[in-house]
Design a protein around this motif. Structure first.
Motif, PDB file in Angstrom:
ATOM      1  N   SER A 171       0.849  -1.197   0.000  1.00  0.00           N
ATOM      2  CA  SER A 171       0.000   0.000   0.000  1.00  0.00           C
ATOM      3  C   SER A 171       0.883   1.245   0.000  1.00  0.00           C
ATOM      4  CB  SER A 171      -0.972   0.062   1.187  1.00  0.00           C
ATOM      5  OG  SER A 171      -0.341   0.587   2.347  1.00  0.00           O
ATOM      6  N   TYR A 172       0.285   2.342  -0.419  1.00  0.00           N
ATOM      7  CA  TYR A 172       1.000   3.624  -0.456  1.00  0.00           C
ATOM      8  C   TYR A 172       1.455   4.023   0.950  1.00  0.00           C
ATOM      9  CZ  TYR A 172       1.675   8.677  -0.816  1.00  0.00           C
ATOM     10  OH  TYR A 172       2.188   9.947  -0.747  1.00  0.00           O
ATOM     11  N   ALA A 173       0.563   3.930   1.901  1.00  0.00           N
ATOM     12  CA  ALA A 173       0.867   4.396   3.252  1.00  0.00           C
ATOM     13  C   ALA A 173       2.020   3.634   3.893  1.00  0.00           C
ATOM     14  CB  ALA A 173      -0.378   4.295   4.129  1.00  0.00           C
ATOM     15  N   GLU A 174       2.125   2.348   3.595  1.00  0.00           N
ATOM     16  CA  GLU A 174       3.136   1.504   4.232  1.00  0.00           C
ATOM     17  C   GLU A 174       4.466   1.479   3.495  1.00  0.00           C
ATOM     18  OE1 GLU A 174       2.800  -0.004   7.196  1.00  0.00           O
ATOM     19  OE2 GLU A 174       0.872   1.045   7.317  1.00  0.00           O
ATOM     20  N   THR A 175       4.557   2.190   2.384  1.00  0.00           N
ATOM     21  CA  THR A 175       5.786   2.204   1.585  1.00  0.00           C
ATOM     22  C   THR A 175       6.575   3.474   1.862  1.00  0.00           C
ATOM     23  OG1 THR A 175       4.779   0.903  -0.189  1.00  0.00           O
ATOM     24  CG2 THR A 175       6.729   2.171  -0.759  1.00  0.00           C
ATOM     25  N   SER A 176       7.866   3.317   2.118  1.00  0.00           N
ATOM     26  CA  SER A 176       8.723   4.474   2.388  1.00  0.00           C
ATOM     27  C   SER A 176       9.591   4.792   1.169  1.00  0.00           C
ATOM     28  CB  SER A 176       9.630   4.202   3.587  1.00  0.00           C
ATOM     29  OG  SER A 176      10.578   3.188   3.266  1.00  0.00           O
ATOM     30  N   THR A 177      10.026   6.035   1.071  1.00  0.00           N
ATOM     31  CA  THR A 177      10.891   6.402  -0.052  1.00  0.00           C
ATOM     32  C   THR A 177      12.240   5.673  -0.006  1.00  0.00           C
ATOM     33  OG1 THR A 177      11.531   8.414   1.162  1.00  0.00           O
ATOM     34  CG2 THR A 177       9.827   8.627  -0.522  1.00  0.00           C
ATOM     35  N   PRO A 178      12.851   5.423   1.170  1.00  0.00           N
ATOM     36  CA  PRO A 178      14.092   4.634   1.160  1.00  0.00           C
ATOM     37  C   PRO A 178      13.893   3.231   0.563  1.00  0.00           C
ATOM     38  CG  PRO A 178      13.900   5.800   3.238  1.00  0.00           C
ATOM     39  CD  PRO A 178      12.591   5.991   2.521  1.00  0.00           C
ATOM     40  N   GLU A 179      12.726   2.629   0.810  1.00  0.00           N
ATOM     41  CA  GLU A 179      12.444   1.325   0.214  1.00  0.00           C
ATOM     42  C   GLU A 179      12.371   1.413  -1.310  1.00  0.00           C
ATOM     43  OE1 GLU A 179       9.572  -1.342   2.851  1.00  0.00           O
ATOM     44  OE2 GLU A 179       8.820   0.707   2.682  1.00  0.00           O
ATOM     45  N   ILE A 180      11.738   2.455  -1.792  1.00  0.00           N
ATOM     46  CA  ILE A 180      11.599   2.635  -3.239  1.00  0.00           C
ATOM     47  C   ILE A 180      12.966   2.821  -3.877  1.00  0.00           C
ATOM     48  CG2 ILE A 180      10.680   4.121  -5.055  1.00  0.00           C
ATOM     49  CD1 ILE A 180       8.358   4.795  -3.091  1.00  0.00           C
ATOM     50  N   VAL A 181      13.793   3.672  -3.263  1.00  0.00           N
ATOM     51  CA  VAL A 181      15.134   3.941  -3.783  1.00  0.00           C
ATOM     52  C   VAL A 181      15.959   2.659  -3.820  1.00  0.00           C
ATOM     53  CG1 VAL A 181      17.305   5.083  -3.202  1.00  0.00           C
ATOM     54  CG2 VAL A 181      15.173   6.377  -3.141  1.00  0.00           C
ATOM     55  N   ALA A 182      15.886   1.887  -2.759  1.00  0.00           N
ATOM     56  CA  ALA A 182      16.649   0.638  -2.698  1.00  0.00           C
ATOM     57  C   ALA A 182      16.169  -0.349  -3.764  1.00  0.00           C
ATOM     58  CB  ALA A 182      16.525   0.022  -1.311  1.00  0.00           C
ATOM     59  N   ALA A 183      14.856  -0.454  -3.913  1.00  0.00           N
ATOM     60  CA  ALA A 183      14.300  -1.397  -4.894  1.00  0.00           C
ATOM     61  C   ALA A 183      14.638  -0.980  -6.319  1.00  0.00           C
ATOM     62  CB  ALA A 183      12.788  -1.492  -4.722  1.00  0.00           C
ATOM     63  N   ALA A 184      14.698   0.322  -6.571  1.00  0.00           N
ATOM     64  CA  ALA A 184      15.009   0.815  -7.917  1.00  0.00           C
ATOM     65  C   ALA A 184      16.504   0.813  -8.202  1.00  0.00           C
ATOM     66  CB  ALA A 184      14.458   2.230  -8.088  1.00  0.00           C
ATOM     67  N   GLY A 185      17.314   0.701  -7.145  1.00  0.00           N
ATOM     68  CA  GLY A 185      18.765   0.703  -7.326  1.00  0.00           C
ATOM     69  C   GLY A 185      19.307   2.072  -7.712  1.00  0.00           C
ATOM     70  N   VAL A 186      18.678   3.128  -7.172  1.00  0.00           N
ATOM     71  CA  VAL A 186      19.134   4.488  -7.466  1.00  0.00           C
ATOM     72  C   VAL A 186      19.364   5.233  -6.156  1.00  0.00           C
ATOM     73  CG1 VAL A 186      17.858   4.508  -9.646  1.00  0.00           C
ATOM     74  CG2 VAL A 186      16.779   5.447  -7.584  1.00  0.00           C
ATOM     75  N   THR A 187      19.873   6.441  -6.277  1.00  0.00           N
ATOM     76  CA  THR A 187      20.119   7.253  -5.084  1.00  0.00           C
ATOM     77  C   THR A 187      18.863   8.020  -4.687  1.00  0.00           C
ATOM     78  OG1 THR A 187      20.812   9.200  -6.333  1.00  0.00           O
ATOM     79  CG2 THR A 187      22.523   7.564  -5.809  1.00  0.00           C
ATOM     80  N   ARG A 188      18.854   8.476  -3.466  1.00  0.00           N
ATOM     81  CA  ARG A 188      17.740   9.309  -3.000  1.00  0.00           C
ATOM     82  C   ARG A 188      17.667  10.600  -3.818  1.00  0.00           C
ATOM     83  NH1 ARG A 188      14.728   8.869   1.580  1.00  0.00           N
ATOM     84  NH2 ARG A 188      13.813  10.761   2.464  1.00  0.00           N
ATOM     85  N   GLY A 189      18.832  11.102  -4.194  1.00  0.00           N
ATOM     86  CA  GLY A 189      18.878  12.311  -5.012  1.00  0.00           C
ATOM     87  C   GLY A 189      18.211  12.100  -6.361  1.00  0.00           C
TER      88      GLY A 189
END
Length: 200
Positions: free
Chosen positions: A33-51
């Motif tokens: 769900s959107y609410a339970e997903t954090s941006t650090p998780e997204i960045v890690a899953a995509a293999g990119v930087t937070r920037g």
């Protein structure tokens, strides 16, 4: 020539990063769900930087909107593919309706478009997205059917909104395990009820 190649390479890399972020976010948003997903998780899953994330999207909500927009565009494309202009208006409308229900069976799509979408982006935000995609195809099909004389002449926007809500409710019910055949049969009957006598 070299500068053109470099610009193309940079653009390709930028577009690839954006695609990776959207794909990773979609997977997490549908699994957790959107609410339970954090941006650090997204960045890690995509293999990119937070920037990189914040270079492409202002925040998590903006990324979510991009995911929803892509999903809505894919649904509209499937509807359009199933209901070409070569079909008679009634058949095109029914084929598009069936294509919508089938497209919404893609795992996670009802959550994104019908549950989290309105909750995160607001009803007005989702209405704008729908107007560019699914509701646009539905409205076009209805107008074509009315213009042909096969359907009763009714206010196009009101009819589109009511039928879209009906289709969405059917998609949610089917996703929850209701018999798809029952909803298809009922939707066909309701659409046929709008037809004029001459359409048969």
């Amino acid at each position: 020539m070299q500068e053109t190649k470099e610009r193309r390479t940079n653009r390709d890399r930028t577009e690839a990063t954006r695609r990776d972020l959207i794909a990773a976010a979609r997977k997490l948003f549908t699994e957790k769900s959107y609410a339970e997903t954090s941006t650090p998780e997204i960045v890690a899953a995509a293999g990119v930087t937070r920037g990189a994330l914040y270079h492409h999207f202002a925040d998590k909500q903006a990324l979510f909107q991009a995911v929803v927009e892509q999903e809505a565009a894919e649904v509209a494309a499937e509807i359009e593919s199933a209901s070409p202009a070569s079909l008679p208006p009634r058949e095109a409308l029914l084929a598009g309706s069936e294509a919508y229900l089938q497209a919404m069976r893609t795992p996670g799509r009802t959550r994104l478009l019908l549950l989290d979408g309105p909750a995160v982006l607001g009803r007005a935000g989702m209405d704008e997205i729908d107007a560019r995609h699914g509701n646009r195809t539905l409205r076009e099909g209805l107008v074509a059917t009315m213009d042909s004389g096969a359907m009763k002449a009714l206010p196009a926007d009101a009819l589109t909104g009511l039928l879209a809500a009906m289709f969405d409710r059917a998609a949610l019910a089917i996703d929850a395990g209701a018999p798809a055949g029952d909803y298809r049969l009922t939707l066909i009957a309701l659409v046929d009820g709008l037809m004029t006598a001459r359409s048969g």
